[in-house]
Motif scaffolding. Structure first.
Motif, PDB file in Angstrom:
ATOM      1  N   ALA A 311       0.830  -1.199   0.000  1.00  0.00           N
ATOM      2  CA  ALA A 311       0.000   0.000   0.000  1.00  0.00           C
ATOM      3  C   ALA A 311       0.869   1.256   0.000  1.00  0.00           C
ATOM      4  N   SER A 312       0.309   2.339   0.505  1.00  0.00           N
ATOM      5  CA  SER A 312       1.012   3.627   0.509  1.00  0.00           C
ATOM      6  C   SER A 312       1.283   4.077   1.939  1.00  0.00           C
ATOM      7  N   PRO A 313       2.259   4.972   2.134  1.00  0.00           N
ATOM      8  CA  PRO A 313       2.579   5.450   3.489  1.00  0.00           C
ATOM      9  C   PRO A 313       1.375   6.108   4.161  1.00  0.00           C
ATOM     10  N   GLY A 314       1.212   5.829   5.446  1.00  0.00           N
ATOM     11  CA  GLY A 314       0.103   6.414   6.184  1.00  0.00           C
ATOM     12  C   GLY A 314      -1.210   5.709   5.979  1.00  0.00           C
ATOM     13  N   GLY A 315      -1.228   4.612   5.210  1.00  0.00           N
ATOM     14  CA  GLY A 315      -2.441   3.850   4.982  1.00  0.00           C
ATOM     15  C   GLY A 315      -2.554   2.688   5.943  1.00  0.00           C
ATOM     16  N   THR A 316      -3.459   1.750   5.618  1.00  0.00           N
ATOM     17  CA  THR A 316      -3.705   0.634   6.518  1.00  0.00           C
ATOM     18  C   THR A 316      -2.976  -0.632   6.092  1.00  0.00           C
ATOM     19  N   GLY A 317      -2.127  -0.563   5.076  1.00  0.00           N
ATOM     20  CA  GLY A 317      -1.467  -1.758   4.565  1.00  0.00           C
ATOM     21  C   GLY A 317       0.017  -1.787   4.848  1.00  0.00           C
ATOM     22  N   GLY A 318       0.667  -2.853   4.365  1.00  0.00           N
ATOM     23  CA  GLY A 318       2.094  -3.028   4.568  1.00  0.00           C
ATOM     24  C   GLY A 318       2.851  -2.944   3.265  1.00  0.00           C
ATOM     25  N   GLY A 319       3.935  -3.732   3.158  1.00  0.00           N
ATOM     26  CA  GLY A 319       4.769  -3.692   1.966  1.00  0.00           C
ATOM     27  C   GLY A 319       5.810  -2.593   2.035  1.00  0.00           C
ATOM     28  N   VAL A 320       6.612  -2.494   0.961  1.00  0.00           N
ATOM     29  CA  VAL A 320       7.638  -1.451   0.934  1.00  0.00           C
ATOM     30  C   VAL A 320       7.070  -0.103   0.541  1.00  0.00           C
ATOM     31  N   LYS A 321       5.821  -0.066   0.108  1.00  0.00           N
ATOM     32  CA  LYS A 321       5.038   1.131  -0.226  1.00  0.00           C
ATOM     33  C   LYS A 321       5.222   1.560  -1.689  1.00  0.00           C
ATOM     34  N   THR A 322       4.159   2.163  -2.197  1.00  0.00           N
ATOM     35  CA  THR A 322       4.138   2.617  -3.593  1.00  0.00           C
ATOM     36  C   THR A 322       5.163   3.712  -3.841  1.00  0.00           C
ATOM     37  N   THR A 323       5.366   4.596  -2.858  1.00  0.00           N
ATOM     38  CA  THR A 323       6.316   5.689  -3.046  1.00  0.00           C
ATOM     39  C   THR A 323       7.740   5.165  -3.161  1.00  0.00           C
ATOM     40  N   THR A 324       8.034   4.067  -2.449  1.00  0.00           N
ATOM     41  CA  THR A 324       9.362   3.460  -2.562  1.00  0.00           C
ATOM     42  C   THR A 324       9.607   2.980  -3.982  1.00  0.00           C
ATOM     43  N   LEU A 325       8.636   2.297  -4.569  1.00  0.00           N
ATOM     44  CA  LEU A 325       8.767   1.831  -5.948  1.00  0.00           C
ATOM     45  C   LEU A 325       8.942   3.005  -6.904  1.00  0.00           C
ATOM     46  N   ALA A 326       8.146   4.047  -6.715  1.00  0.00           N
ATOM     47  CA  ALA A 326       8.219   5.209  -7.603  1.00  0.00           C
ATOM     48  C   ALA A 326       9.587   5.886  -7.515  1.00  0.00           C
ATOM     49  N   LEU A 327      10.114   6.040  -6.304  1.00  0.00           N
ATOM     50  CA  LEU A 327      11.411   6.693  -6.143  1.00  0.00           C
ATOM     51  C   LEU A 327      12.543   5.848  -6.722  1.00  0.00           C
ATOM     52  N   LEU A 328      12.460   4.528  -6.568  1.00  0.00           N
ATOM     53  CA  LEU A 328      13.510   3.667  -7.120  1.00  0.00           C
ATOM     54  C   LEU A 328      13.490   3.694  -8.649  1.00  0.00           C
ATOM     55  N   LEU A 329      12.301   3.689  -9.234  1.00  0.00           N
ATOM     56  CA  LEU A 329      12.211   3.794 -10.700  1.00  0.00           C
ATOM     57  C   LEU A 329      12.731   5.144 -11.176  1.00  0.00           C
ATOM     58  N   ALA A 330      12.434   6.214 -10.424  1.00  0.00           N
ATOM     59  CA  ALA A 330      12.944   7.536 -10.782  1.00  0.00           C
ATOM     60  C   ALA A 330      14.462   7.586 -10.637  1.00  0.00           C
ATOM     61  N   LEU A 331      14.999   6.889  -9.638  1.00  0.00           N
ATOM     62  CA  LEU A 331      16.445   6.827  -9.457  1.00  0.00           C
ATOM     63  C   LEU A 331      17.114   6.118 -10.632  1.00  0.00           C
ATOM     64  N   VAL A 332      16.521   5.005 -11.061  1.00  0.00           N
ATOM     65  CA  VAL A 332      17.062   4.282 -12.221  1.00  0.00           C
ATOM     66  C   VAL A 332      17.030   5.165 -13.460  1.00  0.00           C
ATOM     67  N   ARG A 333      15.923   5.872 -13.654  1.00  0.00           N
ATOM     68  CA  ARG A 333      15.806   6.752 -14.819  1.00  0.00           C
ATOM     69  C   ARG A 333      16.864   7.846 -14.796  1.00  0.00           C
ATOM     70  N   SER A 334      17.054   8.479 -13.634  1.00  0.00           N
ATOM     71  CA  SER A 334      18.040   9.554 -13.556  1.00  0.00           C
ATOM     72  C   SER A 334      19.455   9.015 -13.745  1.00  0.00           C
ATOM     73  N   THR A 335      19.708   7.780 -13.279  1.00  0.00           N
ATOM     74  CA  THR A 335      21.027   7.175 -13.457  1.00  0.00           C
ATOM     75  C   THR A 335      21.305   6.901 -14.921  1.00  0.00           C
ATOM     76  N   LEU A 336      20.306   6.378 -15.627  1.00  0.00           N
ATOM     77  CA  LEU A 336      20.470   6.089 -17.051  1.00  0.00           C
ATOM     78  C   LEU A 336      20.688   7.365 -17.856  1.00  0.00           C
ATOM     79  N   ARG A 337      20.101   8.456 -17.392  1.00  0.00           N
ATOM     80  CA  ARG A 337      20.240   9.734 -18.094  1.00  0.00           C
ATOM     81  C   ARG A 337      21.464  10.521 -17.643  1.00  0.00           C
ATOM     82  N   GLY A 338      22.181   9.983 -16.666  1.00  0.00           N
ATOM     83  CA  GLY A 338      23.369  10.671 -16.182  1.00  0.00           C
ATOM     84  C   GLY A 338      23.068  11.905 -15.364  1.00  0.00           C
ATOM     85  N   GLN A 339      21.876  11.948 -14.742  1.00  0.00           N
ATOM     86  CA  GLN A 339      21.497  13.106 -13.938  1.00  0.00           C
ATOM     87  C   GLN A 339      21.922  12.911 -12.488  1.00  0.00           C
TER      88      GLN A 339
END
Length: 452
Positions: A311-339
């Motif tokens: 689920a997402s932070p501050g919600g009723t669920g567990g997991g690594v959270k949706t924001t974690t996935l989004a930030l890691l994908l954004a990190l990969v994108r910025s790394t590939l672009r050399g940012q």
């Protein structure tokens, strides 16, 4: 004499609690709820006539309820009495709200002052930026919960009254409304919601409750107050949630439409609704309208990925959270672009947030790995089913491929620990144990490159 001794004991306990850090206080609170639930489930009135429950099974059930998981070692609808089901329902509600919410509401009811440490614990529980306004946030949370669960209760009552006697229909509607909103996955039906696989009202109501409960109270409040999503956090949560549900539905339609034991027996609209439901429920909810054990291995792997994200932070669920996935994908994108920096929606993300996301992913992966290894060592069964069980426990989902009822006592203990850490959060547990803490960097080492 007894009253004086009890008063002294309570005062001593209160002094000790005031010395706890916010993270330790949250950890203690969830542990206390689980212990109380375990004791209540051990009483004869909690089980149906002719049944007896072992301590490990009561502990497992209480942990699963407080951690809003839904994994069960005994059938909730037949093994427990009405009073036992009510105990489980209350534990689910308290677990979904979070210990700090319950403690704050109790303190307000008793007209006690909310200490600054309590406000810090509320901030950590709901991933707030600052402790200011924490009490008002808790009151808002209570209003949201009562309103959403009330609507869910009404809609499910309409649906269940068509198939069940009035008393059972109303209690089932209340139980499933709370369980769905809290992303718990507990059901008073032995086959979860498989009997309502083609009922649009039940499916859409439960889907709505799951999504609203898992999306996070911070996002809900922002939308209700501003009628739009202004913050980067809210945009990231909603976008990632919608993307995961859409991709999950699409892939399940591809992989399961020809499977006669799952989606294959339904008409096209039924296949789409069942695929949508199964794409939503791994977001830590745990309900099912098709037999999870009959899913093809590729579909099970997809559900494992969705459960791990959670689920997402501050919600009723567990997991690594949706924001974690989004930030890691954004990190990969910025790394590939050399940012150098990481950006989302034309906003630069703080480096500390990216580091925490990477750490949360690694800790989550490590916990799932250890839990899976324990199940491999202690249990007999298909490796995929055992790994599925471990991921489900970490994500506090509750889906199972038939492993849970057959777990050994050691396997149950491993799943109990996994569910607990998945609910309270690995960072909270590490901070409470003194492993993780903020330190000022007094020494800067010389830089040197490492080949990747």
């Amino acid at each position: 004499m007894i009253s004086e001794s009890l008063s002294v004991l309570l005062q001593s306990l209160r002094r000790r609690l005031t010395l706890l850090s916010p993270a330790s206080f949250v950890l203690f609170g969830f542990s206390a709820l689980i212990l109380i639930g375990t004791v209540l489930l051990l009483f004869p009135f909690s089980v149906a006539s002719g049944n007896a429950i072992r301590f490990i099974d009561a502990l497992f059930t209480a942990t699963s309820a407080v951690c809003v998981t839904g994994l069960i070692v005994v059938d909730t609808g037949t093994f427990f009495s009405l009073w036992g089901q009510i105990v489980i329902l209350v534990l689910i509600q308290f677990g979904g709200l979070g210990y700090m919410t319950v403690a704050t509401l109790l303190a307000l009811a008793l007209r006690r002052r909310i200490e600054y440490r309590d406000r810090l614990a509320i901030r950590d529980s709901f991933s707030l930026d600052v402790p200011g306004g924490a009490v008002r946030f808790v009151l808002d949370v209570l209003r949201y919960v009562l309103w959403v669960e009330g609507v869910g209760f009404f809609l499910l009552s309409v649906a269940f009254l068509r198939h069940l006697p009035p008393t059972k229909a109303l209690f089932s509607a209340l139980f499933h409304s709370v369980s769905a909103f809290c992303n718990a996955g507990f059901s008073v039906f032995s086959d979860s919601l498989e009997g309502f696989a083609l009922d649009p009202l039940v499916n859409l109501t439960v889907i709505g409750l799951i999504v609203v409960g898992g999306i996070g109270f911070v996002v809900i409040r922002e939308f209700l107050e501003h009628r739009r999503l202004n913050s980067l956090h809210a945009k990231t949560v909603v976008t990632t949630t919608v993307a995961l549900i859409a991709l999950g539905t699409f892939f399940l339609l591809i992989t399961e439409s020809s499977n006669p034991t799952t989606l294959g027996a339904f008409p096209f609209w039924g296949k789409f609704m069942a695929a949508l439901f199964q794409a939503v429920t791994p977001r830590t909810a745990g309900f099912s309208t098709v037999p999870i054990a009959r899913l093809r291995p590729v579909s099970a792997l997809l559900l494992m990925f969705l459960m791990f994200v959670g689920a997402s932070p501050g919600g009723t669920g567990g997991g690594v959270k949706t924001t974690t996935l989004a930030l890691l994908l954004a990190l990969v994108r910025s790394t590939l672009r050399g940012q150098e920096g990481v950006a989302l929606f034309h906003r630069r993300v703080a480096r500390n947030a990216v580091r925490r996301a990477l750490a949360a992913f690694c800790f989550g992966l490590g916990l799932v790995f250890c839990s899976t290894m324990l199940l491999f060592a202690t249990e007999k069964g298909d490796p995929l089913d055992l790994a599925f069980e471990a991921v489900s426990a970490f994500g506090t989902v509750g889906l199972s491929r038939g492993v849970t009822p057959n777990l050994s006592d050691l396997g149950k203990l491993g799943i109990i620990v996994t569910m607990f850490l998945g609910r309270v959060g690995i960072f909270t547990a590490l901070v409470a144990m003194g492993v993780a803490r903020e330190r000022k960097e007094l020494l800067v080492y010389p830089e040197e490159r490492v080949l990747i």
